[in-house]
Design an enzyme around this catalytic site. Structure first.
Site, PDB file in Angstrom:
ATOM      1  N   GLN A 171      -4.423 -15.880  17.408  1.00 38.47           N
ATOM      2  CA  GLN A 171      -6.186 -16.254  16.578  1.00 38.47           C
ATOM      3  C   GLN A 171      -7.153 -16.495  17.104  1.00 38.47           C
ATOM      4  OE1 GLN A 171      -5.396 -13.518  14.269  1.00 38.47           O
ATOM      5  NE2 GLN A 171      -4.418 -13.418  14.036  1.00 38.47           N
ATOM      6  N   SER A 187      -2.001 -13.397  22.786  1.00 38.27           N
ATOM      7  CA  SER A 187      -1.366 -11.795  22.202  1.00 38.27           C
ATOM      8  C   SER A 187      -2.656 -11.373  22.433  1.00 38.27           C
ATOM      9  CB  SER A 187      -0.820 -11.981  21.038  1.00 38.27           C
ATOM     10  OG  SER A 187      -0.683 -10.971  21.035  1.00 38.27           O
ATOM     11  N   ALA A 188      -3.005 -10.356  23.510  1.00 33.96           N
ATOM     12  CA  ALA A 188      -3.970  -9.612  23.810  1.00 33.96           C
ATOM     13  C   ALA A 188      -4.195  -8.288  22.996  1.00 33.96           C
ATOM     14  CB  ALA A 188      -3.745  -8.391  25.221  1.00 33.96           C
ATOM     15  N   HIS A 189      -3.484  -8.078  21.593  1.00 34.79           N
ATOM     16  CA  HIS A 189      -4.196  -7.403  21.125  1.00 34.79           C
ATOM     17  C   HIS A 189      -5.153  -8.403  19.537  1.00 34.79           C
ATOM     18  CE1 HIS A 189      -0.910  -7.627  17.060  1.00 34.79           C
ATOM     19  NE2 HIS A 189      -0.623  -8.074  18.209  1.00 34.79           N
ATOM     20  N   THR A 222      11.004  -5.704  32.484  1.00 35.70           N
ATOM     21  CA  THR A 222      10.252  -5.082  33.754  1.00 35.70           C
ATOM     22  C   THR A 222       8.831  -5.234  32.963  1.00 35.70           C
ATOM     23  OG1 THR A 222      11.524  -3.335  34.071  1.00 35.70           O
ATOM     24  CG2 THR A 222       9.056  -3.598  35.338  1.00 35.70           C
ATOM     25  N   CYS A 303       2.532  -8.905   9.598  1.00 35.21           N
ATOM     26  CA  CYS A 303       4.244  -8.999   9.928  1.00 35.21           C
ATOM     27  C   CYS A 303       4.343  -9.315   8.291  1.00 35.21           C
ATOM     28  CB  CYS A 303       4.571 -10.502  10.260  1.00 35.21           C
ATOM     29  SG  CYS A 303       4.040  -9.946  12.099  1.00 35.21           S
TER      30      CYS A 303
END
Length: 352
Positions: A171, A187-189, A222, A303
């Protein structure tokens, strides 16, 4: 009908256009980065360039392992760190407790931070441990980690015992400087990058036991090369200084109603996540009413907000049951406008 107002950035922030453009370029380099042929080498070069750009934007001088998001990064850190114990604060994200269900839990003190005496006792009683602490709480906006370096009691205890600090920066990354830590999770999003890409930052690979597979053997699967390009571009697009709202406007929203009522969060808080408590209406009813009025908010972590159970985090912060049942979360981001804030303030006043 007026456009809807999205105020749930702590769950997911909309994809920045710069990130979308970078991902489109990544999809043109479609080969597997581990393949030895020319196409694979081009994909690998793009992936490694993104890795270095992300480290540079975050000011991280160690290593970076790409993951599918913060949850996987937390799992790798908590389950592959070369230590014998796991210690977590009571207000960590559910992903921490899922990754380390047997961890020792340190309660929150009166100031909204982990009880320092209890934390020191946990670190120093027993063999080396990995200590997981978040920088910013996703439900209240409270600043939990306040460790700028090892020159403090907790940092000294970690060094003395050979223990490690894991900072969950989900955050705060891309918005605030990273704290001092042995490992950090991003976390990218959460900052306008794509869903499905994150990273575990680590000072030295020697701290982790390899698991086999990709990312130098520390992560299976991958790599998501287009996602990595989007993540780098989102960070380069800028943090809160590039947002449509100013710090004063965001703080004003909190002062008008976010830090009032029958529950006031303790300690330092950031200006882009606010916990609001309604005088009488339940959180579930509030979500339905606000959604119908055109506002997207939540009742806590994405979540766990689909359940009707009391928030474990609010409980750890000592919020009474009846107050927690009337508390929602409003979170801002890069696409939030001053007009969005005004519209929400008017809607909230009408509901109260």
């Amino acid at each position: 009908m007026p456009e809807r107002v999205y105020l749930d950035h702590a769950a997911t922030s909309p994809l920045r256009p710069e990130a979308k453009a970078a991902m489109e370029e990544g999809f043109r380099l479609w080969a597997n980065p581990s393949s030895p042929h020319a196409e694979g080498r081009r994909a690998r070069a793009a992936l490694e360039d993104a890795r270095e750009r992300i480290k540079g934007m975050l000011g991280w001088e160690g290593e970076l392992i790409f993951t599918s998001g913060a949850s996987e990064a937390l799992w790798i850190a908590l389950n592959r760190a070369k230590v014998e114990r796991r210690i977590v604060s009571a207000v960590e994200h559910d992903a921490v407790f899922r990754a380390a269900p047997d961890a020792e839990v340190v309660a929150i003190g009166d100031g909204g931070l982990p009880d320092i005496a209890a934390m020191l006792d946990a670190i120093e009683t027993g063999p080396p441990a990995i200590v997981a602490m978040q920088t910013v709480n996703s439900e209240t906006g409270g600043v939990v980690i306040n460790l700028p370096g090892r020159s403090n009691a907790v940092g000294e205890a970690l060094a003395r015992t050979g223990s490690l600090l894991l900072a969950d920066c989900s955050q705060s990354a891309g918005k605030l400087p990273l704290p001092w830590a042995d490992m950090a999770v991003v976390s990218a999003h959460k900052f306008g990058g794509p869903i499905g890409i994150g990273a575990l930052l680590i000072r030295d690979f020697a701290m982790l036991a390899p698991i086999g597979g990709h990312e130098r053997g520390y992560r299976q699967g991958t790599e998501n090369m287009p996602g990595a390009l989007g993540m780098a571009a989102a960070l380069e697009a800028g943090g809160p200084e590039s947002w449509a709202t100013t710090p004063d406007q965001r703080t004003d929203l909190q002062l008008r109603f976010g830090q009032s009522g029958d529950w006031k969060p303790h300690g330092a808080h950031i200006d882009y996540i606010t916990a609001l408590t309604h005088p009488t209406m339940s959180a579930q009813a509030l979500l339905i009413r606000l959604d119908a009025m055109g506002f997207a908010v939540s009742a806590g972590s994405a979540c766990s907000s689909g359940t009707l159970k009391k928030s474990r985090v609010l409980d750890a912060f000592g919020v009474p049951d009846d107050v927690a049942a009337r508390t929602i979360r409003v979170s801002l981001g890069w696409s939030t406008t001053p007009e969005d804030l005004e519209r929400f303030a008017e809607a909230w006043a009408a509901l109260c």
